[in-house]
Scaffold this motif. Sequence first.
Motif: not given
Length: 180
Positions: A41-60
Amino acid sequence: MTVPTPSAPTVLVVMGVSGSGKSTVAALLAETLGWPFVDGDDFHTPESVARMRAGHPLDDAARAPWLGRIRAWIDARLAAHEPGIVACSALKRAYRRALTGDRPDVRIVFLEGSRAVIQGRVQARHGHFMPASLLDSQFAALEPPGQEENPITVGIEDGPDAIVAAVLTRLGPPAGGLCE
């Protein structure tokens, strides 16, 4: 405490869906073995964390650079001939291949559990960026490791100490016996 440790430097990738206990088990394994631990989890960018926090899964495409950063950490451990443990969802075979590179000194530890148990855990935890609403996407993406990946698969019904003991048993002692 006497614990079995592999004779060659090994990196363990502790994987499973969100709420399976990856971070807890990986940290306890690292403490028991005296190995360095990092949380994927510590390797995620702030943008990716914000996306997941908003309920959107990351794509490939969003996951690729994240996996690359974790792979770089693994590569650095192996280049230094030092072991390590990383907690990372690694839900798809392609993600695990990106991390392991089919190297036998990088082992997958799969924490396997029922949707009901994991959903209860995710709903009970507070302060994590991964909302319970993304659990369906986690299970949809999950491709359990096959035998060809030589995984250490452990059920999550028991507590972390029992899970760690099962992983250590499956790792086995080094050729010369047990280490202290």
